[in-house]
Design a protein around this motif. Structure first.
Motif, PDB file in Angstrom:
ATOM      1  N   ALA B 231      13.247  19.932  42.625  1.00  0.00           N
ATOM      2  CA  ALA B 231      13.613  19.948  41.203  1.00  0.00           C
ATOM      3  C   ALA B 231      13.343  21.324  40.609  1.00  0.00           C
ATOM      4  CB  ALA B 231      12.826  18.876  40.459  1.00  0.00           C
ATOM      5  N   GLU B 232      12.216  21.926  41.045  1.00  0.00           N
ATOM      6  CA  GLU B 232      11.862  23.244  40.527  1.00  0.00           C
ATOM      7  C   GLU B 232      12.902  24.271  40.960  1.00  0.00           C
ATOM      8  OE1 GLU B 232       7.715  23.667  41.224  1.00  0.00           O
ATOM      9  OE2 GLU B 232       7.579  25.496  40.016  1.00  0.00           O
ATOM     10  N   VAL B 233      13.331  24.159  42.222  1.00  0.00           N
ATOM     11  CA  VAL B 233      14.353  25.074  42.743  1.00  0.00           C
ATOM     12  C   VAL B 233      15.645  24.921  41.942  1.00  0.00           C
ATOM     13  CG1 VAL B 233      15.840  25.527  44.748  1.00  0.00           C
ATOM     14  CG2 VAL B 233      13.382  25.195  45.063  1.00  0.00           C
ATOM     15  N   ASP B 234      15.925  23.662  41.551  1.00  0.00           N
ATOM     16  CA  ASP B 234      17.136  23.407  40.758  1.00  0.00           C
ATOM     17  C   ASP B 234      16.983  23.858  39.310  1.00  0.00           C
ATOM     18  OD1 ASP B 234      18.351  22.360  42.912  1.00  0.00           O
ATOM     19  OD2 ASP B 234      18.053  20.247  42.374  1.00  0.00           O
ATOM     20  N   GLY B 235      15.824  24.355  38.947  1.00  0.00           N
ATOM     21  CA  GLY B 235      15.616  24.896  37.605  1.00  0.00           C
ATOM     22  C   GLY B 235      15.134  23.898  36.593  1.00  0.00           C
ATOM     23  N   ALA B 236      14.618  22.725  37.081  1.00  0.00           N
ATOM     24  CA  ALA B 236      14.141  21.702  36.133  1.00  0.00           C
ATOM     25  C   ALA B 236      12.837  22.172  35.481  1.00  0.00           C
ATOM     26  CB  ALA B 236      13.899  20.392  36.863  1.00  0.00           C
ATOM     27  N   ASN B 237      12.765  21.954  34.154  1.00  0.00           N
ATOM     28  CA  ASN B 237      11.499  22.313  33.491  1.00  0.00           C
ATOM     29  C   ASN B 237      10.500  21.171  33.644  1.00  0.00           C
ATOM     30  OD1 ASN B 237      12.136  20.363  31.623  1.00  0.00           O
ATOM     31  ND2 ASN B 237      13.075  21.816  30.201  1.00  0.00           N
ATOM     32  N   ARG B 238       9.322  21.329  33.045  1.00  0.00           N
ATOM     33  CA  ARG B 238       8.235  20.378  33.235  1.00  0.00           C
ATOM     34  C   ARG B 238       8.640  18.962  32.776  1.00  0.00           C
ATOM     35  NH1 ARG B 238       2.090  20.718  33.134  1.00  0.00           N
ATOM     36  NH2 ARG B 238       2.303  22.808  33.950  1.00  0.00           N
ATOM     37  N   PHE B 239       9.277  18.900  31.600  1.00  0.00           N
ATOM     38  CA  PHE B 239       9.678  17.601  31.081  1.00  0.00           C
ATOM     39  C   PHE B 239      10.746  16.962  31.968  1.00  0.00           C
ATOM     40  CE2 PHE B 239      12.562  14.969  28.575  1.00  0.00           C
ATOM     41  CZ  PHE B 239      11.682  13.993  28.143  1.00  0.00           C
ATOM     42  N   GLN B 240      11.707  17.807  32.422  1.00  0.00           N
ATOM     43  CA  GLN B 240      12.776  17.272  33.280  1.00  0.00           C
ATOM     44  C   GLN B 240      12.214  16.751  34.606  1.00  0.00           C
ATOM     45  OE1 GLN B 240      15.149  20.840  33.022  1.00  0.00           O
ATOM     46  NE2 GLN B 240      16.794  19.764  31.919  1.00  0.00           N
ATOM     47  N   ARG B 241      11.201  17.462  35.112  1.00  0.00           N
ATOM     48  CA  ARG B 241      10.574  17.001  36.367  1.00  0.00           C
ATOM     49  C   ARG B 241       9.906  15.648  36.132  1.00  0.00           C
ATOM     50  NH1 ARG B 241       8.931  22.417  36.931  1.00  0.00           N
ATOM     51  NH2 ARG B 241       6.742  21.938  36.502  1.00  0.00           N
ATOM     52  N   PHE B 242       9.260  15.533  34.977  1.00  0.00           N
ATOM     53  CA  PHE B 242       8.599  14.267  34.660  1.00  0.00           C
ATOM     54  C   PHE B 242       9.645  13.150  34.534  1.00  0.00           C
ATOM     55  CE2 PHE B 242       7.379  11.230  31.339  1.00  0.00           C
ATOM     56  CZ  PHE B 242       6.264  10.669  31.935  1.00  0.00           C
ATOM     57  N   TRP B 243      10.731  13.470  33.803  1.00  0.00           N
ATOM     58  CA  TRP B 243      11.735  12.448  33.490  1.00  0.00           C
ATOM     59  C   TRP B 243      12.535  12.030  34.726  1.00  0.00           C
ATOM     60  CZ3 TRP B 243      11.871   9.527  29.406  1.00  0.00           C
ATOM     61  CH2 TRP B 243      13.003   8.766  29.134  1.00  0.00           C
ATOM     62  N   HIS B 244      12.891  13.014  35.571  1.00  0.00           N
ATOM     63  CA  HIS B 244      13.796  12.719  36.687  1.00  0.00           C
ATOM     64  C   HIS B 244      13.078  12.488  38.011  1.00  0.00           C
ATOM     65  CE1 HIS B 244      17.369  13.337  34.299  1.00  0.00           C
ATOM     66  NE2 HIS B 244      16.842  14.460  33.828  1.00  0.00           N
ATOM     67  N   VAL B 245      11.810  12.887  38.103  1.00  0.00           N
ATOM     68  CA  VAL B 245      11.108  12.679  39.377  1.00  0.00           C
ATOM     69  C   VAL B 245       9.930  11.707  39.189  1.00  0.00           C
ATOM     70  CG1 VAL B 245       9.833  13.780  41.255  1.00  0.00           C
ATOM     71  CG2 VAL B 245      11.742  14.993  40.178  1.00  0.00           C
ATOM     72  N   THR B 246       9.065  12.053  38.242  1.00  0.00           N
ATOM     73  CA  THR B 246       7.844  11.245  38.118  1.00  0.00           C
ATOM     74  C   THR B 246       8.156   9.811  37.687  1.00  0.00           C
ATOM     75  OG1 THR B 246       6.688  13.234  37.442  1.00  0.00           O
ATOM     76  CG2 THR B 246       5.555  11.159  37.068  1.00  0.00           C
ATOM     77  N   LEU B 247       8.893   9.668  36.586  1.00  0.00           N
ATOM     78  CA  LEU B 247       9.142   8.318  36.069  1.00  0.00           C
ATOM     79  C   LEU B 247       9.865   7.419  37.078  1.00  0.00           C
ATOM     80  CD1 LEU B 247      10.013   8.249  32.273  1.00  0.00           C
ATOM     81  CD2 LEU B 247       8.048   7.309  33.463  1.00  0.00           C
ATOM     82  N   PRO B 248      10.971   7.905  37.727  1.00  0.00           N
ATOM     83  CA  PRO B 248      11.595   7.036  38.741  1.00  0.00           C
ATOM     84  C   PRO B 248      10.630   6.700  39.877  1.00  0.00           C
ATOM     85  CG  PRO B 248      13.066   8.826  38.138  1.00  0.00           C
ATOM     86  CD  PRO B 248      11.757   9.132  37.500  1.00  0.00           C
ATOM     87  N   GLY B 249       9.778   7.650  40.231  1.00  0.00           N
ATOM     88  CA  GLY B 249       8.812   7.399  41.298  1.00  0.00           C
ATOM     89  C   GLY B 249       7.793   6.341  40.905  1.00  0.00           C
ATOM     90  N   LEU B 250       7.558   6.233  39.602  1.00  0.00           N
ATOM     91  CA  LEU B 250       6.547   5.282  39.129  1.00  0.00           C
ATOM     92  C   LEU B 250       7.139   3.916  38.796  1.00  0.00           C
ATOM     93  CD1 LEU B 250       4.387   7.457  36.681  1.00  0.00           C
ATOM     94  CD2 LEU B 250       3.763   6.681  38.960  1.00  0.00           C
ATOM     95  N   ARG B 251       8.471   3.797  38.885  1.00  0.00           N
ATOM     96  CA  ARG B 251       9.113   2.578  38.373  1.00  0.00           C
ATOM     97  C   ARG B 251       8.482   1.278  38.917  1.00  0.00           C
ATOM     98  NH1 ARG B 251      13.864   2.208  35.880  1.00  0.00           N
ATOM     99  NH2 ARG B 251      14.600   4.196  36.687  1.00  0.00           N
ATOM    100  N   PRO B 252       8.280   1.142  40.259  1.00  0.00           N
ATOM    101  CA  PRO B 252       7.702  -0.129  40.737  1.00  0.00           C
ATOM    102  C   PRO B 252       6.298  -0.373  40.164  1.00  0.00           C
ATOM    103  CG  PRO B 252       8.379   1.258  42.582  1.00  0.00           C
ATOM    104  CD  PRO B 252       8.544   2.083  41.353  1.00  0.00           C
ATOM    105  N   VAL B 253       5.548   0.729  39.997  1.00  0.00           N
ATOM    106  CA  VAL B 253       4.179   0.579  39.479  1.00  0.00           C
ATOM    107  C   VAL B 253       4.211   0.212  37.991  1.00  0.00           C
ATOM    108  CG1 VAL B 253       1.991   1.771  39.101  1.00  0.00           C
ATOM    109  CG2 VAL B 253       3.282   2.151  41.185  1.00  0.00           C
ATOM    110  N   ILE B 254       5.172   0.802  37.281  1.00  0.00           N
ATOM    111  CA  ILE B 254       5.297   0.449  35.856  1.00  0.00           C
ATOM    112  C   ILE B 254       5.622  -1.040  35.727  1.00  0.00           C
ATOM    113  CG2 ILE B 254       6.689   0.799  33.769  1.00  0.00           C
ATOM    114  CD1 ILE B 254       7.002   3.744  34.632  1.00  0.00           C
ATOM    115  N   LEU B 255       6.532  -1.507  36.589  1.00  0.00           N
ATOM    116  CA  LEU B 255       6.871  -2.935  36.574  1.00  0.00           C
ATOM    117  C   LEU B 255       5.614  -3.769  36.819  1.00  0.00           C
ATOM    118  CD1 LEU B 255       9.015  -5.229  36.605  1.00  0.00           C
ATOM    119  CD2 LEU B 255       9.159  -4.913  39.071  1.00  0.00           C
ATOM    120  N   PHE B 256       4.846  -3.370  37.835  1.00  0.00           N
ATOM    121  CA  PHE B 256       3.615  -4.103  38.169  1.00  0.00           C
ATOM    122  C   PHE B 256       2.644  -4.111  36.983  1.00  0.00           C
ATOM    123  CE2 PHE B 256      -0.813  -3.575  39.571  1.00  0.00           C
ATOM    124  CZ  PHE B 256      -1.017  -4.806  40.175  1.00  0.00           C
TER     125      PHE B 256
END
Lengths: 440, 332
Positions: B231-256
């Motif tokens: 994501a960083e290589v693609d030029g994503a900023n901190r918020f974009q990394r959170f929104w597009h990488v962190t949150l989807p990665g946390l989805r099952p845990v958020i559900l739990f």
């Protein structure tokens, strides 16, 4: 899809059928036999162990009796179980409904009105035969006590300690200001105005106030003093919404809202407020002498008790602790022996000496030990003040819905204190709710 | 059919079209199924032996009490006298007439909404902070988790002292010249009478968000680092990394976290009981569904009605859990 439904249906059906089958095989809940079915007491000669539940806590007057009782009755052993007042109610409901009743249990007299009509307690009348340790019951207890021990012809409990409300006041501050304890409602306001201080200027007392609690215990005191009653004589409808009741609630809540001499008390007990000077007057029972002595020893000599100021007549709720035997108790005859032993005058004195409460038995109340000058009360003899109050006290009505009604009345007082309803509105609404509960 | 062979065995080798042999000969089908069951059982009976004890325990302590509780909910029973069958009357009164139950449902839902809005968010924020390379990370993690391990009764008692008229919070407010607040007994004019419930929510969030912190932290550490690098290589900023990488990665845990959290929050009782000294006041404004259940069972001796309350809560939780699962599975 159909397969999934079938599979899930099979699983659910299996568990339901298994549950029903096992539930059907399990013994049915043991219904408590009606109290009137209690047979003539059998003689229990074979060794038995009786279970005694006690909610007094560390200052119990019951536990010290066990050794002497067992020595006198070698065939009866006691399994003593100390429980909290807070949790004994829950355990009692579960144990009795599950058929595991103790033999002797300490019950708050305010629980008896709700439980006794359900046939929870064994009838002690066949055991007592009109007497307690050879003394006729009407000599052993006051008329008010006897009335609250009875449900129809049955005796459902033995009055072990009694609770009626009188006035506790800060004698040191009264003396300093040259005041006498109030004897009427008018005097209560006059004295209160000389005591109360409003330190933050909001028009309400924040120091040296009269304690106002939103509960039936405290409100019913004013209700009775004003000639009112909680329910109609046949317990079929609310009566607290009478003109006397509305006037009583208005007076009680105006101690805060209009006169500015009361404090809406929501803390667990009054000890903290008495210690830090927020409370200078409050009404409570004789057991509070022990509570204050334990919780505020530094206040020794600064507190006194007096009859609570009345209006039309004196009045208080009458409660305390009873010793009862549940209807399903395994050894009622042995249980009665223990109750009778605990009710001997010499053992009843322990209610005062151990727990600081007022013994239920008249002979114990009149004994020299109990009537010693109380050091904590600056040498005043406190119990006679409370004993006098029992003569005009009323127990809560014996209806199985009492716990719900008690809550509704407390909420009505609170609604007025929070200025969300007028006394009339609050009591009319509460009466409608109580009538609906009673008609259920 | 050859003599000497069973119908089931014969069918095994003679499947025909358009109807299967077992369909033409239903008795053969039963025999076939029976023999298959027997074969399967022979193969796997040690497994059944192993699960027998847990199944028995679950049946004894969960399934049977649940079935019994449902049966009790169809009765009027005070626990002392024999129950009287009343059919669905308890449910009718509860759902259509009982104002106190409506109040309890509203209070509990408000508790869940407030608690589940703030609690997991705080948990996620603290987990994101703890996921950085900071000193004493283990110490902070332990500190956040300590209230979770503390008894709810203890937490309730501590907060009750804090909320007292003469407690620490009012002392601080008074020191600032703001006057004191009746946190647990506020009148209607303050926050529409909801301050006592909000006070309970605050105490509950403080007690519980450490659990979510630990769960989120574990999940954060499982998100592959190369995703962030990409994501960083693609030029994503901190918020974009959170929104597009962190949150989807946390989805099952958020559900739990939300399913467990909502179920737990709807069952809130201990802290309310302690904070309000068991009267769930003022005027029932902190009475939750379980508190109402407790009152009916222990205070009013209405065991049948209390069981109906319990089943109503069960239904509410089942519906919420189903909706959540549907929502998240659609998102997937």
């Amino acid at each position: 899809m159909y397969g999934r439904i079938t599979r899930w249906g099979s699983i659910v059906s299996f568990w339901v059928l298994l549950g029903i089958a096992l539930a059907a095989c399990a013994p049915a809940p043991t219904p408590v036999p009606p109290a009137e079915a209690t047979p003539t007491p059998p003689a229990e000669e074979a060794p038995v162990t009786i279970t005694v539940w006690d909610y007094y806590g560390e200052a119990t007057p019951i536990e010290p009796l066990i050794a002497a009782f067992e020595a006198e009755n070698p065939n009866i052993k006691i399994q003593y179980e100390p429980l909290d007042w807070d949790s004994i109610n829950e355990k009692f409901v579960v144990a009795v409904s599950g058929g595991n009743s103790p033999d002797v249990v300490t019950v708050d007299m305010t629980w008896v009105p709700g439980w006794a009509p359900l046939g929870v307690f064994a009838d002690l009348a066949p055991f007592a035969q009109g007497e307690l340790n050879g003394v006729p019951l009407d000599e052993a207890f006051t008329a008010g006590q006897l009335e609250s021990m009875r449900l129809g012809d049955q005796i459902v409990t033995m009055f072990y300690d009694f609770d009626v409300y009188s006035l506790y006041y800060r004698a040191d501050i009264f003396e300093e200001k040259g005041l006498e304890p109030p004897t009427t409602w008018d005097e209560l306001i006059q004295v209160g105005k000389q005591l109360a201080e409003d330190t933050n200027g909001d028009g309400r007392a924040d120091r040296c106030a009269y304690l106002v609690a939103a509960d039936t215990f405290h409100f019913s005191q004013f209700l009775f003093e004003n000639g009112g009653s909680l329910l109609t004589p046949d317990n079929s409808a609310a009566a607290f919404n009478s003109p006397e009741g509305i006037e009583a609630l208005r007076f009680y809540t105006d101690l805060i809202l209009k006169e500015g001499i009361g404090m809406h008390w929501t803390e667990e007990d009054a000890v903290g407020g008495v210690k830090d000077g927020r409370i200078c007057m409050f009404s409570d029972g004789p057991y509070y002498m022990g509570v204050l002595a334990a919780g505020a020893p530094e206040m020794a000599g600064k507190i006194r008790v007096a009859p609570h100021p009345g209006n039309v007549r004196p009045g208080s709720y009458l409660g305390g602790t009873g010793l009862s035997t549940p209807a399903g108790a395994p050894h009622p005859a042995a249980a009665w022996k223990f109750i009778e032993f605990a009710m001997r005058p010499e053992n009843q004195i322990g209610v005062y000496t151990y727990a600081g409460a007022a013994p239920g038995l008249r002979a114990a109340l009149e004994s020299e030990e109990v009537n010693q000058p109380n050091e904590y009360l600056g040498g005043q003899r406190g119990l006679p003040v409370f004993l006098e109050a029992t003569e005009t006290a009323h127990h809560f009505p014996y209806v199985k819905q009492w716990a719900e009604i008690d809550e509704v009345i407390g909420a009505a007082v609170e609604a007025v204190l929070l200025e969300e309803k007028t006394p009339q509105q609050a009591l009319e609404d509460a009466a409608a709710e109580v009538n609906a509960i009673l008609s259920r | 059919m050859e003599t000497g062979t069973t119908l089931g065995a014969w069918c095994d080798g003679h499947n025909t079209r358009p109807l299967k042999c077992s369909e033409r000969f239903p008795s053969a089908s039963k025999m076939l199924v029976g023999s298959q069951v027997l074969r399967t059982f022979r193969k796997s009976y040690p497994g059944y032996v192993f699960i027998a004890l847990p199944v028995a325990a679950i049946s004894l302590f969960l399934i049977i009490p649940m079935v019994a509780s449902f049966a009790i909910s169809l009765t009027e029973w005070n626990g002392f006298q024999p129950p009287v069958f009343v059919g669905l009357q308890n449910y009718r009164i509860l759902l259509l007439e009982d104002q106190k139950f409506r109040q309890a449902f509203f209070n509990t839902t408000l508790f869940v909404l407030l608690g589940m809005s703030v609690g997991p968010t705080l948990g996620l924020l603290s987990a994101l902070l703890l996921n950085q390379n900071i000193k004493f990370r283990a110490l902070f993690r332990t500190a956040y988790f300590l209230p979770v391990m503390t008894s709810l009764v203890v937490v309730g008692t501590v907060w009750r002292y804090l909320y007292n008229d003469h407690g620490l919070l009012n002392y601080l407010l008074s020191s600032l010249g703001l006057g004191s607040v009746r946190w647990l007994n506020a009148p209607n004019e303050i926050l529409w009478g909801r301050l006592p419930l909000i006070s309970v929510v605050v105490a509950s969030i403080w007690q519980g968000f450490g659990f979510e912190t630990v769960i989120f932290l574990a999940a954060l550490q499982n998100i592959p680092k190369d995703l962030y690098e990409a994501a960083e290589v693609d030029g994503a900023n901190r918020f974009q990394r959170f929104w597009h990488v962190t949150l989807p990665g946390l989805r099952p845990v958020i559900l739990f976290v939300y399913i467990i959290g909502i179920i737990g929050s709807y069952q809130v009782f201990d802290q309310v009981y302690v904070l309000t000294l068991a009267d769930f006041g003022p005027l029932g404004r902190t009475r939750t569904i379980v508190a109402y259940l407790y009152d009916n069972f222990f205070s009013y001796a209405r065991l049948g009605y209390a069981s109906a309350v319990a089943y109503s809560l069960f239904l509410i939780l089942a519906v919420f859990s189903y909706l959540q699962l549907r929502f998240f599975s659609r998102q997937e």
